[in-house]
Design a protein around this motif. Structure first.
Motif, PDB file in Angstrom:
ATOM      1  N   HIS A   5       4.622  -6.567   1.002  1.00 46.11           N
ATOM      2  CA  HIS A   5       5.752  -6.856   0.117  1.00 46.11           C
ATOM      3  C   HIS A   5       5.370  -7.814  -0.987  1.00 46.11           C
ATOM      4  CE1 HIS A   5       8.097  -4.715   3.034  1.00 46.11           C
ATOM      5  NE2 HIS A   5       9.023  -4.633   2.121  1.00 46.11           N
ATOM      6  N   GLN A  54       5.825   3.098   2.910  1.00 46.38           N
ATOM      7  CA  GLN A  54       6.586   3.212   1.663  1.00 46.38           C
ATOM      8  C   GLN A  54       5.924   2.411   0.543  1.00 46.38           C
ATOM      9  OE1 GLN A  54      10.810   2.360   1.919  1.00 46.38           O
ATOM     10  NE2 GLN A  54      10.845   3.056   4.038  1.00 46.38           N
ATOM     11  N   HIS A  55       5.146   1.408   0.913  1.00 51.13           N
ATOM     12  CA  HIS A  55       4.564   0.495  -0.068  1.00 51.13           C
ATOM     13  C   HIS A  55       3.132   0.816  -0.467  1.00 51.13           C
ATOM     14  CE1 HIS A  55       7.668  -2.513  -0.553  1.00 51.13           C
ATOM     15  NE2 HIS A  55       8.014  -2.192   0.672  1.00 51.13           N
ATOM     16  N   CYS A  56       2.375   1.351   0.440  1.00 55.45           N
ATOM     17  CA  CYS A  56       0.966   1.586   0.101  1.00 55.45           C
ATOM     18  C   CYS A  56       0.371   2.632   1.035  1.00 55.45           C
ATOM     19  CB  CYS A  56       0.168   0.289   0.197  1.00 55.45           C
ATOM     20  SG  CYS A  56       0.005  -0.405   1.843  1.00 55.45           S
ATOM     21  N   TYR A  66       1.986  -5.353  -2.809  1.00 56.16           N
ATOM     22  CA  TYR A  66       2.251  -3.968  -3.192  1.00 56.16           C
ATOM     23  C   TYR A  66       3.746  -3.774  -3.465  1.00 56.16           C
ATOM     24  CZ  TYR A  66      -2.350  -3.080  -1.162  1.00 56.16           C
ATOM     25  OH  TYR A  66      -3.680  -3.117  -0.854  1.00 56.16           O
ATOM     26  N   PRO A  67       4.314  -4.580  -4.383  1.00 55.37           N
ATOM     27  CA  PRO A  67       5.760  -4.456  -4.605  1.00 55.37           C
ATOM     28  C   PRO A  67       6.130  -3.086  -5.160  1.00 55.37           C
ATOM     29  CG  PRO A  67       4.760  -5.821  -6.293  1.00 55.37           C
ATOM     30  CD  PRO A  67       3.684  -5.502  -5.299  1.00 55.37           C
ATOM     31  N   MET A  68       7.345  -2.659  -4.799  1.00 51.97           N
ATOM     32  CA  MET A  68       7.816  -1.358  -5.287  1.00 51.97           C
ATOM     33  C   MET A  68       8.758  -1.573  -6.450  1.00 51.97           C
ATOM     34  SD  MET A  68       8.311   0.777  -1.812  1.00 51.97           S
ATOM     35  CE  MET A  68       8.490   2.342  -2.606  1.00 51.97           C
TER      36      MET A  68
END
Length: 139
Positions: free
Chosen positions: A134, A91-93, A137-139
């Motif tokens: 986290h 989901q992050h990268c 690569y914050p969303m």
């Protein structure tokens, strides 16, 4: 390479900075079949059997293997499985996992390679990567 396990240890979760745990949990949805422990009793591992909406409390709750109702999102911490960690990392990268010569390594979004350290199994590597993404690569 050590024999793989299917989830993180309680000690790994407890030794992680609480702020990082909170960020990781933001992207974790509880589901039946997962394991967890209560924050105030980390010695006992529970199995999540059912998640349901409690109309009285106006919140999501879970039942464990003994039928006990638990405020999961307030009182518990998940013991992430390898599969759930892979889902959250993705989901992050951009992420690719490979093995070679008895070692695991992952290729992250910008081409960064993260390899397992001495005696580190796949679950420990995924846990380390999950905490890292986290922050980077914050969303």
């Amino acid at each position: 390479m050590r024999t793989p396990r299917d989830r993180v240890f309680v000690t790994e979760v407890l030794s992680t900075d609480p702020e990082i745990i909170e960020k990781v949990i933001e992207f974790h949805d509880a589901s039946a079949g997962e394991f967890f422990f209560l924050k105030d009793n980390p010695e006992k591992v529970h199995l999540l059997v059912e998640e349901f909406y409690d109309e009285e409390k106006k919140d999501w709750m879970v039942k464990n293997e003994h039928g006990e109702v638990i405020d999961y999102y307030k009182d518990a911490l998940p013991l992430f499985s390898a599969t759930s960690m892979l889902d959250i990392i993705r989901q992050h990268c951009q992420f690719e996992l490979r093995s070679s010569g008895g070692s695991w390594f992952a290729i992250l979004g910008g081409g960064e390679v993260v390899a397992n350290e001495d005696e580190e199994d796949l679950v420990a590597l995924l846990w380390r990567i999950l905490k890292k993404v986290h922050l980077e690569y914050p969303m």
